[in-house]
Design a protein around this motif. Structure first.
Motif, short mmCIF file in Angstrom:
data_model
loop_
_atom_site.label_atom_id
_atom_site.label_comp_id
_atom_site.label_asym_id
_atom_site.label_seq_id
_atom_site.Cartn_x
_atom_site.Cartn_y
_atom_site.Cartn_z
N LEU A 7 -8.84 -3.51 -6.14
CA LEU A 7 -7.93 -3.90 -4.94
C LEU A 7 -8.72 -4.87 -4.11
O LEU A 7 -10.10 -4.87 -3.95
CB LEU A 7 -7.81 -2.88 -3.89
N ALA A 10 0.90 -1.06 -0.17
CA ALA A 10 -0.11 0.08 -0.07
C ALA A 10 0.85 1.34 -0.25
O ALA A 10 1.67 1.41 0.69
CB ALA A 10 -0.92 -0.03 1.14
N SER A 28 -8.26 -7.65 -0.64
CA SER A 28 -7.68 -7.67 0.62
C SER A 28 -6.26 -8.25 0.56
O SER A 28 -5.88 -9.03 -0.37
CB SER A 28 -8.40 -8.73 1.61
N PRO A 29 -5.49 -8.04 1.37
CA PRO A 29 -3.86 -8.69 1.20
C PRO A 29 -3.87 -10.18 1.10
O PRO A 29 -5.10 -10.83 1.57
CB PRO A 29 -3.41 -8.35 2.75
N THR A 42 -4.39 3.59 -2.47
CA THR A 42 -4.10 2.81 -1.19
C THR A 42 -3.81 3.67 0.10
O THR A 42 -3.09 2.89 1.07
CB THR A 42 -3.00 1.74 -1.56
N GLU A 88 -5.40 5.07 2.39
CA GLU A 88 -6.12 4.89 3.66
C GLU A 88 -5.69 3.58 4.30
O GLU A 88 -6.05 3.36 5.46
CB GLU A 88 -7.59 4.83 3.33
N TYR A 89 -4.71 2.82 3.62
CA TYR A 89 -4.22 1.36 4.08
C TYR A 89 -2.94 1.99 4.93
O TYR A 89 -2.48 3.12 4.76
CB TYR A 89 -4.23 0.46 3.15
N LYS A 90 -2.74 0.89 5.77
CA LYS A 90 -1.44 0.99 6.78
C LYS A 90 -0.35 1.01 5.71
O LYS A 90 -0.39 -0.04 4.69
CB LYS A 90 -1.57 -0.27 7.63
N VAL A 109 1.47 -2.56 3.85
CA VAL A 109 0.35 -3.57 3.78
C VAL A 109 0.37 -4.20 2.19
O VAL A 109 -0.04 -3.54 1.56
CB VAL A 109 -0.95 -3.53 4.32
N SER A 150 -14.17 -10.43 2.08
CA SER A 150 -13.05 -9.34 1.54
C SER A 150 -12.50 -9.86 0.07
O SER A 150 -11.67 -9.13 -0.40
CB SER A 150 -12.22 -8.82 2.33
N LEU A 177 -1.25 -5.56 -0.98
CA LEU A 177 -2.55 -5.42 -1.37
C LEU A 177 -2.38 -6.35 -2.86
O LEU A 177 -1.29 -6.13 -3.67
CB LEU A 177 -3.09 -4.57 -1.53
#
Length: 201
Positions: free
Chosen positions: A91, A35, A93-94, A66, A68-70, A73, A136, A75
């Motif tokens: 997108l 991300a 999820s991981p 991305t 807003e994601y940590k 991470v 997700s 993706l």
């Protein structure tokens, strides 16, 4: 003087040869990118260039999507590339392995799955991750929680994570400390091999 038929034949052969050297790439691409960290460097840059996608523009779009994601991470990004070289990004999820390793408290999978245990997870961990993936990840859409759990357990085996009924925090903490030393020894051995290879070149 060569006849028109012979000239046309030669031109046809040349066209065929030129076409044979051109590689066609599928209009779909699945990549895993951290991300906020899409960059033009390999492997992403060459993959996009092969499909005529403007690399700098893609990196800017992906990093904005991305934000807003940590950070860092991983993706899964599904790309659909259109004829005019525009694209759409979906997108996901991981990757499942990311969730499994995070829950197990490990950074690396086992170097020799089946011969060593890199980490451990309880059945409760598996169930909780399955619930996340159910909503997700399109790959699990329509599957029952039981089937998703079985899939996760299978992936645990592939990366060296042992699934147990219960996991005592104190015992697992001791295991992770021992495992950390083993990983250090493995990394040192790999570096020694790498250096020896460089000296032989």
């Amino acid at each position: 003087m060569a006849s028109k038929g012979k000239i046309a034949g030669k031109l046809g052969k040349n066209v065929k040869k030129a076409g044979a050297n051109k590689q066609e790439y599928a209009p779909y691409l699945k990549v895993i990118i951290p991300a906020g960290l899409a960059v033009a460097a390999p492997p992403l840059g060459p993959q996009l260039a092969q499909r005529g996608v403007q690399i700098a523009g893609f990196c800017k779009d992906y990093n904005a999507m991305t934000a807003e994601y940590k950070p860092k991470v991983p993706l899964i990004a599904d790309l659909k590339i259109n004829v005019d070289r525009t694209y759409s990004i979906s997108l996901v999820s991981p990757p499942t392995s990311y969730f499994l390793k995070q829950a197990a408290g490990i950074k690396k999978a086992a170097m020799k799955p089946g011969q060593e245990v890199a980490g451990k997870l309880s059945l409760k961990h598996i169930y909780e991750i399955a619930k996340i993936k159910e909503t997700s990840d399109n790959r699990f859409r329509g599957m029952s929680l039981e089937c998703i759990c079985k899939s996760l357990i299978g992936q645990c085996h592939n990366i060296g994570i042992e699934v147990v009924r219960d996991l005592k925090p104190e015992d697992y903490g001791n295991f992770l400390k021992e495992r950390e030393e083993i990983v250090k020894e493995q990394e040192a051995a790999l570096e020694a091999k790498r250096q020896a290879k460089l000296l032989r070149q």
